[in-house]
Write an enzyme that holds these catalytic residues in place. Sequence first.
Site, mmCIF file in Angstrom:
data_model
loop_
_atom_site.group_PDB
_atom_site.id
_atom_site.type_symbol
_atom_site.label_atom_id
_atom_site.label_comp_id
_atom_site.label_asym_id
_atom_site.label_seq_id
_atom_site.Cartn_x
_atom_site.Cartn_y
_atom_site.Cartn_z
ATOM 1 C CG ASP A 1 -10.790 0.267 4.824
ATOM 2 O OD1 ASP A 1 -11.143 -0.035 5.962
ATOM 3 O OD2 ASP A 1 -9.611 0.658 4.586
ATOM 4 N N GLY B 1 -4.937 -3.691 6.533
ATOM 5 C CA GLY B 1 -4.069 -3.486 7.691
ATOM 6 C C GLY B 1 -4.164 -2.068 8.211
ATOM 7 C CE LYS C 1 -7.790 -1.341 6.804
ATOM 8 N NZ LYS C 1 -7.634 0.110 6.918
ATOM 9 C CE LYS D 1 -3.747 4.086 2.028
ATOM 10 N NZ LYS D 1 -4.998 3.617 2.622
ATOM 11 C CE LYS E 1 -4.785 0.383 0.402
ATOM 12 N NZ LYS E 1 -5.544 -0.342 1.444
ATOM 13 C CG ASP F 1 -7.697 3.005 0.363
ATOM 14 O OD1 ASP F 1 -8.823 3.550 0.414
ATOM 15 O OD2 ASP F 1 -7.176 2.436 1.347
ATOM 16 C CB SER G 1 -0.891 -0.034 1.257
ATOM 17 O OG SER G 1 -1.602 1.165 1.411
ATOM 18 C CD GLU H 1 -9.014 -0.179 0.611
ATOM 19 O OE1 GLU H 1 -8.058 -0.521 -0.110
ATOM 20 O OE2 GLU H 1 -8.956 -0.176 1.847
HETATM 21 O O1 OSB Z 1 -7.134 2.570 4.357
HETATM 22 O O2 OSB Z 1 -6.223 0.688 4.206
HETATM 23 C C1 OSB Z 1 -6.242 1.820 4.700
HETATM 24 C C2 OSB Z 1 -3.202 2.314 6.992
HETATM 25 C C3 OSB Z 1 -3.769 3.059 7.991
HETATM 26 C C4 OSB Z 1 -5.093 3.422 7.902
HETATM 27 C C5 OSB Z 1 -5.858 3.033 6.794
HETATM 28 C C6 OSB Z 1 -5.301 2.267 5.787
HETATM 29 C C7 OSB Z 1 -3.940 1.929 5.875
HETATM 30 C C8 OSB Z 1 -3.215 1.203 4.851
HETATM 31 C C9 OSB Z 1 -1.963 0.492 5.294
HETATM 32 O O3 OSB Z 1 -3.494 1.224 3.677
HETATM 33 C C10 OSB Z 1 -2.012 -0.946 5.107
HETATM 34 C C11 OSB Z 1 -1.033 -1.699 5.981
HETATM 35 O O4 OSB Z 1 -1.282 -1.864 7.186
HETATM 36 O O5 OSB Z 1 -0.025 -2.195 5.457
HETATM 37 MG MG MG Z 2 -8.421 1.504 3.013
#
Ligand code: OSB
Ligand code: MG
Length: 366
Positions: A239, A291, A263, A164, A162, A189, A136, A214
């Site tokens: 999510d 995560g 999660k 952001k 992924k 995401d 990510s 996402e």
């Molecule tokens: O939206 O998936 C998310 C981390 C913190 C808060 C939200 C998200 C995330 C990640 C990190 O995308 C994923 C990871 O833990 O490796």
């Molecule tokens: Mg997310």
Amino acid sequence: MLKIDRIEIIRFELPLTHSFTTAFGTIDKKSSVLVRLHSNGLVGYGEGSTLSAPIYVPEYDHETFEVLRRFIAPALVKKAFESSEDFLAAFAFVRGHNFARTAIECAFWDLWAQSQGGNLRELIGGTHLKVEVGESLGIKSSIDELLGEVALRLKEGYKRIKVKIKPGWDLEPVREIRRAFGNIPLMVDGNSGYTTAHLPVLKALDEFGLMMIEQPLAYDDIIDHAELQRQISTPVCLDESILSAEDARRALAIGACKIINIKPGRVGGVLESKKIHDLCVANGVPVWCGGMLESSIGRFFNLCVASLPGFTLPADMSPSRIFFKEDLVRRPLDVIAGLADVPSSMEEYSVDSEKIDYYARERCVL
Ligand code: OSB
Ligand code: MG
């Protein structure tokens, strides 16, 4: 039967190797809550991996700690439980605060697995011994920086990328990644950074053949996600909006998504994750494990959940060395060629109490 002799609640802060930027803001340090449960000589650990501000969901670290200290732990200490269902029932009066629930439920699972002499994956019905991992990538300061990271992670064998996104950082990064790397497994995401006013941009993403988009819209809204899913061909994955199996049932019923990110921390633990998994399997909906930049203690439970047979898409499970200068265990989770082993017990990671003491910022004992 497990009697809870003592409960320790610890809020800790782990320094990150680099900050992580999403549509909701920047994470500079990882603040999170650990629970250490003592029962008849056994010690179980769980993690409630919130953030240090109410920017992802309303719950945040100090609140997680307080709800455990004031409400959940007092309902459990000195009592005996014959199953995790029984354990969860004792604090079912608490509304919300899923990260707090997760921390203590996971600690109970750790104890329970030890008392059964068994492994948690087997106890919950997990079948995968290895979990496919994607990376990510946060919002970067330039396209070149992003492309450099994508190249590195692909070379290391991560199974999907992924990215952001936020308004203004969406079409261009996706277009440039497609141009440079072709048809790699790619998703985005939005972390609730978009509104229905951004429909043209979200529609424009369709041409890039993404695995999914996402949570583009509001954290507490499935209605507009359903409308969006009717208008785009890219699968919507929820999510932030899915906090329970009931939420998942409602979202699927109105067509708000085609994929769910499970999660454990966000939904309240292992049992709730399994319920969502079972519902999605029954409806032919693919799931994957998200995560929250957990330490290896939290990642342990994520991996056990991700071993369930319906988890068919790569997980956000990057190893702690990517995000953390140090972890809370002696043998942290690692990812090799895009695969993480599902550990048979927390013992495999070997929790490091000295590290926990060093990074602890607040604690209490009941
Ligand atoms: O939206 O998936 C998310 C981390 C913190 C808060 C939200 C998200 C995330 C990640 C990190 O995308 C994923 C990871 O833990 O490796
Ligand atoms: Mg997310």
